[in-house]
Motif scaffolding. Structure first.
Motif, short mmCIF file in Angstrom:
data_model
loop_
_atom_site.label_atom_id
_atom_site.label_comp_id
_atom_site.label_asym_id
_atom_site.label_seq_id
_atom_site.Cartn_x
_atom_site.Cartn_y
_atom_site.Cartn_z
N THR A 251 0.76 -1.15 0.02
CA THR A 251 -0.08 0.06 -0.09
C THR A 251 0.93 1.28 -0.05
N PHE A 252 0.16 2.31 -0.31
CA PHE A 252 0.98 3.54 -0.43
C PHE A 252 1.31 3.92 1.06
N LYS A 253 0.59 3.62 1.79
CA LYS A 253 0.90 3.92 3.45
C LYS A 253 2.08 3.00 3.82
N HIS A 254 2.37 2.13 3.27
CA HIS A 254 3.58 1.18 3.58
C HIS A 254 5.06 1.92 2.95
N ILE A 255 4.85 2.48 1.63
CA ILE A 255 5.88 3.10 1.19
C ILE A 255 6.18 4.44 1.56
N LYS A 256 5.23 5.08 2.34
CA LYS A 256 5.55 6.53 2.38
C LYS A 256 6.47 6.38 3.36
N GLY A 257 7.54 7.44 3.46
CA GLY A 257 8.59 7.59 4.23
C GLY A 257 9.71 6.65 3.96
N MET A 258 9.61 5.93 2.95
CA MET A 258 11.04 5.12 2.75
C MET A 258 11.95 6.03 2.13
N ALA A 259 13.07 5.67 2.37
CA ALA A 259 14.29 6.51 1.91
C ALA A 259 14.61 5.92 0.17
N VAL A 260 14.90 6.88 -0.36
CA VAL A 260 15.38 6.72 -1.67
C VAL A 260 16.93 6.94 -1.84
N TYR A 261 17.47 5.77 -2.46
CA TYR A 261 18.82 5.93 -2.66
C TYR A 261 19.19 5.89 -4.10
N GLU A 262 20.28 6.40 -4.58
CA GLU A 262 20.92 6.12 -5.66
C GLU A 262 21.90 4.85 -5.82
N HIS B 267 24.36 3.78 -7.87
CA HIS B 267 25.96 3.78 -7.97
C HIS B 267 26.74 4.44 -6.82
N THR B 268 25.94 5.31 -6.50
CA THR B 268 26.76 6.19 -5.19
C THR B 268 26.22 5.56 -3.65
N ALA B 269 25.21 4.91 -3.75
CA ALA B 269 24.70 4.59 -2.24
C ALA B 269 24.09 5.92 -1.63
N ALA B 270 24.11 6.87 -2.20
CA ALA B 270 23.78 8.15 -1.76
C ALA B 270 22.16 8.40 -1.30
N MET B 271 21.69 8.59 -0.11
CA MET B 271 20.34 8.93 0.29
C MET B 271 20.07 10.21 -0.08
N LEU B 272 19.09 10.17 -1.11
CA LEU B 272 18.42 11.29 -1.87
C LEU B 272 17.19 11.94 -1.10
N GLY B 273 16.75 11.30 -0.56
CA GLY B 273 15.44 11.95 0.33
C GLY B 273 14.37 10.68 0.56
N ARG B 274 13.22 11.12 0.84
CA ARG B 274 12.19 10.02 1.52
C ARG B 274 10.85 10.26 0.61
N ILE C 120 17.10 4.12 -7.19
CA ILE C 120 16.98 4.36 -8.52
C ILE C 120 18.37 4.44 -9.14
N VAL C 121 18.53 4.45 -10.42
CA VAL C 121 19.92 4.38 -11.20
C VAL C 121 20.64 5.75 -10.71
N SER C 122 19.98 6.96 -11.03
CA SER C 122 20.84 7.96 -10.95
C SER C 122 19.79 9.01 -10.62
N GLU C 123 20.43 10.22 -9.58
CA GLU C 123 19.80 11.37 -9.62
C GLU C 123 19.40 12.30 -10.47
N ASP C 124 20.19 12.18 -11.59
CA ASP C 124 19.84 12.76 -13.04
C ASP C 124 18.37 12.46 -13.40
N GLU C 125 17.73 11.29 -13.09
CA GLU C 125 16.60 11.11 -13.50
C GLU C 125 15.34 11.53 -12.87
N LEU C 126 15.69 12.23 -11.69
CA LEU C 126 14.63 13.02 -11.08
C LEU C 126 14.23 14.30 -11.67
N LEU C 127 12.85 14.50 -11.50
CA LEU C 127 12.22 15.59 -12.36
C LEU C 127 11.59 16.50 -11.27
#
Length: 161
Positions: A3-14, A16-23, A67-74
């Protein structure tokens, strides 16, 4: 399915760099019900929310989204015909009607496919007491023709709860 309520708040990582980009803070659909992507807050002060296009997600487990790369974010879209579950032009608690003229309930949650690119089901409620006595309504999204407006969500005649 999650459900959306399950994925809300999940961390988003890149990937190749393993950098956390946000939630994840919301998800975005078009007026025909197609998933455009997930809305993510950005790490850092004064950084705008960004959209993770559905096709940019390479992994989604129990703990994070990759996600593969932060460059894909819009940039987060806010135009006519774009709806979010909880924020801008909110879908949550919006009336769901059939084209036969029946009130089916209010949208409470959605179930996503494993890759978060498609809505599998809609969870509807008719209020606390109706949920206790009759249970919530689960509509299979794959068999539905959907139209979304600022007033309501319309489901075609061929719906099956």
């Amino acid at each position: 399915m999650r459900t959306f309520k399950h994925i809300k708040g999940m961390a988003v990582y890149e990937q190749h760099t393993a950098a956390m980009l946000g939630r994840v803070i919301d998800f975005c659909i078009s007026s025909d019900g197609s998933v455009l992507g997930l809305l993510m807050n950005s790490k850092g002060l004064f950084k705008p929310h960004r959209l993770i296009p559905a096709g940019a997600i390479t992994g989604s487990g129990e703990d994070c989204i990759v996600i593969v790369s932060e460059d894909e974010l819009l940039p987060a879209p806010h135009s006519q015909g774009i709806y979010y579950f909880e924020s801008h032009h909110s879908l949550q608690n919006k009336y769901v009607l059939s084209t036969e003229g029946e009130h089916l309930g209010m949208l409470e949650n959605v179930y996503f496919s494993d890759h978060l690119a498609r809505i599998e089901a809609y969870e509807l409620t008719n209020g606390f007491f109706a949920d206790l006595s009759e249970g919530k309504i689960l509509l299979n999204a794959q068999e539905q023709t959907l139209s979304v407006s600022r007033d309501a969500i319309m489901i075609a005649n061929d719906f099956e709860p």
